[in-house]
Write a protein that holds these residues in place. Structure first.
Motif, PDB file in Angstrom:
ATOM      1  N   ASP A 105      68.935  11.661  43.009  1.00  0.00           N
ATOM      2  CA  ASP A 105      69.991  10.659  42.789  1.00  0.00           C
ATOM      3  C   ASP A 105      70.188  10.511  41.276  1.00  0.00           C
ATOM      4  OD1 ASP A 105      71.617   8.390  42.902  1.00  0.00           O
ATOM      5  OD2 ASP A 105      70.146   7.123  43.933  1.00  0.00           O
ATOM      6  N   HIS A 168      65.279   2.327  43.206  1.00  0.00           N
ATOM      7  CA  HIS A 168      64.628   2.390  44.529  1.00  0.00           C
ATOM      8  C   HIS A 168      63.746   3.623  44.619  1.00  0.00           C
ATOM      9  CE1 HIS A 168      67.796   5.419  45.313  1.00  0.00           C
ATOM     10  NE2 HIS A 168      68.563   4.599  44.604  1.00  0.00           N
ATOM     11  N   THR A 199      64.088   5.842  41.514  1.00  0.00           N
ATOM     12  CA  THR A 199      65.222   5.925  40.594  1.00  0.00           C
ATOM     13  C   THR A 199      65.143   4.744  39.643  1.00  0.00           C
ATOM     14  OG1 THR A 199      66.817   4.547  41.779  1.00  0.00           O
ATOM     15  CG2 THR A 199      66.644   6.874  42.460  1.00  0.00           C
ATOM     16  N   GLU A 201      68.077   2.973  37.251  1.00  0.00           N
ATOM     17  CA  GLU A 201      69.534   3.098  37.162  1.00  0.00           C
ATOM     18  C   GLU A 201      70.216   1.853  36.617  1.00  0.00           C
ATOM     19  OE1 GLU A 201      71.450   3.133  41.140  1.00  0.00           O
ATOM     20  OE2 GLU A 201      69.452   3.539  41.927  1.00  0.00           O
ATOM     21  N   GLU A 232      71.520   6.815  35.435  1.00  0.00           N
ATOM     22  CA  GLU A 232      70.453   6.853  36.451  1.00  0.00           C
ATOM     23  C   GLU A 232      69.794   8.226  36.505  1.00  0.00           C
ATOM     24  OE1 GLU A 232      71.923   6.786  40.510  1.00  0.00           O
ATOM     25  OE2 GLU A 232      69.958   6.250  41.303  1.00  0.00           O
TER      26      GLU A 232
HETATM   27 CO    CO Z   1      70.161   5.227  43.180  1.00  0.00          CO
END
Ligand code: CO
Ligand code: MF3
Length: 248
Positions: A105, A168, A199, A201, A232
């Motif tokens: 991500d 997360h 992550t 972000e 992120e």
């Molecule tokens: Co994310």
């Protein structure tokens, strides 16, 4: 429950992250006045297909697109649109890539043409706040140490930190425990362990941190209409320190 990843699993996540990073490098070349977030979304769909990967956001909780394209006062989760980007806009492109069952991500904010000095500084500070957060992602620290480093730097530069959306855990699912707020006191929250993948972000605003959601149910904007930016990365916590799996 926090799902720890083996070194082999982290390598698979890094493979997803490499494709995602390559995608961002291409987007950086594409972005200019006249291009739309719709064009970028189309490009991402094709690029991922060519690389044997899939866009995880599409269909996630009913989200309709491969990417989020968040322009100016949009904090996150903006829908790709056919309206051309304008000189002076800032735009955040966010996506989650699945490759061989594993996810990565990463979101990045881009300048469209020539942006104002205020916009430029917001982007610089937001990117730096991400790296200051990453520095704290070491075994033995706590989630709050990441949160605090980001908030302290953001506020020292006069910006607010969005509260309604967090980093997360990530793995085979987009959102796992632990959640990673970008504000809060140090020394609190989960202790960081080898094998966690999270992550970080941060979303920073020029004005208020308060958000409002558009009628589409997704697009989150600043309540005061001022600019918002986001950077992120997906980070593995290892014995050798934080490893950025989505490094460009
Ligand atoms: Co994310
Ligand atoms: N990539 C984002 C995240 O950090 C946003 C997910 S949007 C959704 O979680 F549509 F996929 F939900």
């Amino acid at each position: 429950m926090i799902i720890l990843k083996t070194p082999e699993e982290i390598e698979l996540m890094r493979a997803a992250g490499k494709i995602l990073a390559a995608c961002h490098r291409e987007i950086a070349k594409m972005i200019r006045p006249g291009v739309s977030t719709w064009d970028i979304d189309q490009f991402v769909e094709e690029f991922l297909a060519k690389n044997g990967a899939t866009p995880e956001q599409k269909g996630y909780s009913g989200y309709p697109y491969a990417t989020c394209g968040s322009v100016n006062d949009v904090i996150c989760h903006g829908f790709p649109k056919k309206d051309p980007l304008q000189n002076g806009d800032i735009v955040t492109i966010d996506m989650v890539v699945r490759k061989d069952g594993w996810l990565a991500d990463s979101a990045w904010s881009y300048e469209v043409g020539t942006v104002s000095p205020d916009a430029k500084k917001l982007l610089e500070v937001t990117e730096k706040s991400l790296y200051l957060g990453i520095e704290q992602a070491v075994v033995g620290n706590r989630i709050g140490d990441i949160s605090h480093a980001i908030q302290t730097f953001a506020q020292a530069n006069g910006y607010s930190v969005v509260r309604d959306f967090t980093g997360h855990g990530i793995g085979k699912d987009m959102h796992e425990e632990p959640y990673v707020p970008h504000f809060g006191p140090p020394g609190r929250g989960q202790r960081l362990k080898e094998g966690m993948v999270i992550t970080i972000e941060p979303m920073l605003n020029i004005g208020t941190y308060h958000a409002k959601i558009d009628a589409d149910g997704w697009t989150a904007r600043t309540r005061d209409g001022q600019l918002s930016a986001q950077y992120e990365h997906t980070i593995a916590i290892t014995a050798d320190g934080p490893v950025i799996l989505t490094k460009q």
